[in-house]
Design a protein around this motif. Sequence first.
Motif, PDB file in Angstrom:
ATOM      1  N   UNK A 118      -6.233 -12.578   6.854  1.00 16.82           N
ATOM      2  CA  UNK A 118      -5.416 -11.706   6.157  1.00 16.82           C
ATOM      3  C   UNK A 118      -4.975 -10.386   5.815  1.00 16.82           C
ATOM      4  N   UNK A 119      -5.606  -9.931   6.587  1.00 18.98           N
ATOM      5  CA  UNK A 119      -6.148  -8.173   6.006  1.00 18.98           C
ATOM      6  C   UNK A 119      -5.556  -7.346   7.306  1.00 18.98           C
ATOM      7  N   UNK A 120      -4.630  -5.896   6.785  1.00 17.78           N
ATOM      8  CA  UNK A 120      -4.706  -5.176   8.309  1.00 17.78           C
ATOM      9  C   UNK A 120      -4.873  -5.051   9.033  1.00 17.78           C
ATOM     10  N   UNK A 121      -4.122  -4.035  10.309  1.00 23.31           N
ATOM     11  CA  UNK A 121      -5.349  -3.548  10.875  1.00 23.31           C
ATOM     12  C   UNK A 121      -4.282  -2.473  11.437  1.00 23.31           C
ATOM     13  N   UNK A 122      -4.215  -1.741  12.417  1.00 21.02           N
ATOM     14  CA  UNK A 122      -3.716  -0.388  13.529  1.00 21.02           C
ATOM     15  C   UNK A 122      -3.710  -0.304  14.276  1.00 21.02           C
ATOM     16  N   UNK A 123      -3.470   0.453  15.473  1.00 22.94           N
ATOM     17  CA  UNK A 123      -4.654   0.824  16.223  1.00 22.94           C
ATOM     18  C   UNK A 123      -3.000   1.346  16.593  1.00 22.94           C
ATOM     19  N   UNK A 124      -4.146   3.131  17.011  1.00 22.12           N
ATOM     20  CA  UNK A 124      -3.305   3.942  18.368  1.00 22.12           C
ATOM     21  C   UNK A 124      -3.184   3.624  19.156  1.00 22.12           C
ATOM     22  N   UNK A 125      -1.556   3.642  19.535  1.00 16.86           N
ATOM     23  CA  UNK A 125      -0.942   2.952  21.053  1.00 16.86           C
ATOM     24  C   UNK A 125      -0.591   3.995  22.245  1.00 16.86           C
ATOM     25  N   UNK A 322       6.753 -15.601   2.287  1.00 17.30           N
ATOM     26  CA  UNK A 322       7.752 -15.581   1.846  1.00 17.30           C
ATOM     27  C   UNK A 322       9.128 -14.986   2.638  1.00 17.30           C
ATOM     28  N   UNK A 323       9.967 -16.371   2.552  1.00 17.53           N
ATOM     29  CA  UNK A 323      11.351 -15.836   3.479  1.00 17.53           C
ATOM     30  C   UNK A 323      11.984 -14.414   2.879  1.00 17.53           C
ATOM     31  N   UNK A 324      11.994 -13.790   1.881  1.00 16.64           N
ATOM     32  CA  UNK A 324      12.687 -12.659   1.972  1.00 16.64           C
ATOM     33  C   UNK A 324      11.909 -11.667   0.868  1.00 16.64           C
ATOM     34  N   UNK A 325      12.693 -10.939   0.225  1.00 16.57           N
ATOM     35  CA  UNK A 325      12.152  -9.770  -0.407  1.00 16.57           C
ATOM     36  C   UNK A 325      11.951 -10.616  -1.535  1.00 16.57           C
ATOM     37  N   UNK A 326      13.718 -11.021  -1.764  1.00 21.51           N
ATOM     38  CA  UNK A 326      14.538 -10.970  -2.777  1.00 21.51           C
ATOM     39  C   UNK A 326      13.545 -12.058  -3.281  1.00 21.51           C
ATOM     40  N   UNK A 327      12.863 -13.550  -2.931  1.00 27.93           N
ATOM     41  CA  UNK A 327      12.037 -14.382  -3.214  1.00 27.93           C
ATOM     42  C   UNK A 327      10.491 -14.568  -3.754  1.00 27.93           C
ATOM     43  N   UNK A 328      10.194 -12.844  -3.210  1.00 30.53           N
ATOM     44  CA  UNK A 328       8.821 -12.280  -3.417  1.00 30.53           C
ATOM     45  C   UNK A 328       9.459 -11.376  -5.348  1.00 30.53           C
ATOM     46  N   UNK A 329      10.098 -11.054  -5.620  1.00 31.04           N
ATOM     47  CA  UNK A 329      11.183 -10.404  -6.918  1.00 31.04           C
ATOM     48  C   UNK A 329      11.330 -11.522  -8.080  1.00 31.04           C
ATOM     49  N   UNK A 351       0.416 -10.457  -0.064  1.00 28.34           N
ATOM     50  CA  UNK A 351       1.485  -9.912   0.691  1.00 28.34           C
ATOM     51  C   UNK A 351       2.012  -8.520  -0.318  1.00 28.34           C
ATOM     52  N   UNK A 352       1.572  -7.731   0.359  1.00 31.28           N
ATOM     53  CA  UNK A 352       1.875  -6.123  -0.718  1.00 31.28           C
ATOM     54  C   UNK A 352       3.206  -5.924  -1.264  1.00 31.28           C
ATOM     55  N   UNK A 353       3.349  -6.420  -0.668  1.00 29.26           N
ATOM     56  CA  UNK A 353       5.584  -7.140  -1.114  1.00 29.26           C
ATOM     57  C   UNK A 353       5.298  -7.228  -2.915  1.00 29.26           C
TER      58      UNK A 353
END
Length: 588
Positions: A118-125, A322-329, A351-353
């Motif tokens: 459920x949590x994010x991760x990032x990589x300098x590629x 969620x299918x879209x940001x509109x659905x979240x809102x 979702x952070x949104x």
Amino acid sequence: MAEQLYRTDYPRPQFERSEWLNLNGEWEFEYDDKQVGDQEKWFLEHDFSRRIQVPFCFQSSLSGIGETGFHDVVWYRKKVALPIEYTDKRIVLHFGAVDYMSWVWVNGQLVKYHEGGHTPFSIDITEQLDEGTNVIVVKAQDFSKDQTLPKGKQYWLEESDGIWYTRTTGIWQTVWLEPLSATYLEKVKLTPYLDTNEIKLRTFVKGSLNGGSLCLKIIVSFHDEIVSEETVRVNETEIIRRIGLHDFNDHGRGRWWTPENPNLYEVEFTLLDGDQTVDQVKSYFGMRKISIEDGKICLNNRPYYMKLVLDQGYFPEGIMTPPSDEAIKQDVELTKAMGFNGARKHQKIEDPRYLYWCDRLGLLVWGEMANAAAFSEEYVRRITLEWQEAIERDYNHPCIVAWVPLNESWGVPNILVDSFQQQHALGMYHLTKSLDDTRLVISNDGWEHVKSDICTIHDYESRKEVLESRYSSVENAVGAKPANRWIHVPSFPYKGAPILVSEYGGISFRKSDWEGWGYSAANNEEDFIECYTAVTQPLLQSPIVQGFCYTQLTDVEQEINGLLTYDRKPKVPLEVIKQINEGKAPKI
């Protein structure tokens, strides 16, 4: 399948840059049921036979696949050509969430392993990139039948049943790239101090400090009016500033954040090397305080009655995505339209949104961990690691007022008698407090508490007279066993915490093609309104209950106990639910 870009909204709204590259859309895809991909080096070369629409899991229809059988190892491949303006930049690859374990290769080189669904991760590629087209390969491994895996409502059997829903495997949140300078802002942490009218800003710089030539410019504004502007020398990788806001904040017309008046301050961070802008990030914060004063739950030092709805965050075509940001809102807007001032996001790190729209539109949120079903030492390791990442990700959102690491003894089924499980729940409470002392923590929501800032009770009783009696006094409420469970573990007795009924109702009412169940049932709209009134009025009128959380916002798969259908259609007029939540007689 034609290329289509889903979820084009910026995926990290609390830490926003203007330049980014969305990698959602069509990826090559393959099941690896025989688990031969590593041996055969699929990360170097493979004829992928399928296509999938990221960020949707293969079990969802929006993925273009929609198959719900067990496929616990899956592979993805995406060929990416970087824009010319990304030349000479550091390139960071971000994943919003991949369930459950993931390995990432860039041009055949392993760059990342991550655990936690459920949590994010990032990589300098940057060092792995070539000129022209680059190839990103992801392997995801789930453990569908492992009941010690923290996965919330995902069922370990093939067909959904009871309170358990369709599984999610692999990528299910946005994938994107960011071009950065050699030195950049890695993160910020924003802590409001309401009582002194100050905001504490912690900024973390990654990369070389360039011999002390760097400066950080911080502009705080409210409705485009600059409240504070200062520039500080960057001599350390972490810079801490405490800024007094010196503006009017109380008495209803001020700038504090509440669901009724979701006031937000905007913050712009600009990292400078001389006159050159090295990095620029936009964020925001709300001046908001959640506390317990004299036994009362308070928002901004005033008693505040929480009217929450249980929100699972599932969608018919996207499952957990969620299918879209509109659905979240829309979910946030529908929740508020029914007179709720908050939501308990259930068994899902959302979702952070969603949190963004709760911040913007004004909705309290209880942030809850996706739990396991069974206890083991490996489970303890898994959940504590992922829970820390969840708190780190969502710390800055003013809408979050409570953390819920455990629910209904999930993962700790023998907590009543097992000292190991009791200490784990106690440890989760204190771990959460050690990372965030500004919010309330409920260690085991619903029953069998060891230590919690709120005494939360799950009670699906449908008879009005029983609820009136049960919540007429603290002794009756704490002494009751609505689910035949002790409210507190006997060795951790109740010590006067505020009482909130954090699950109730669950009235089934079929208003769509979906068939299913609920904890009680209504036959028509009039009957449903009567049933909803019967379970809600006793809590509103109780002298000891300080809030409630109705189950639930929408129908979900085989559950038809939502206020809305699974496709978000109201079962009764929204204003009727709002009238009942306000303690008024419903006008039909």
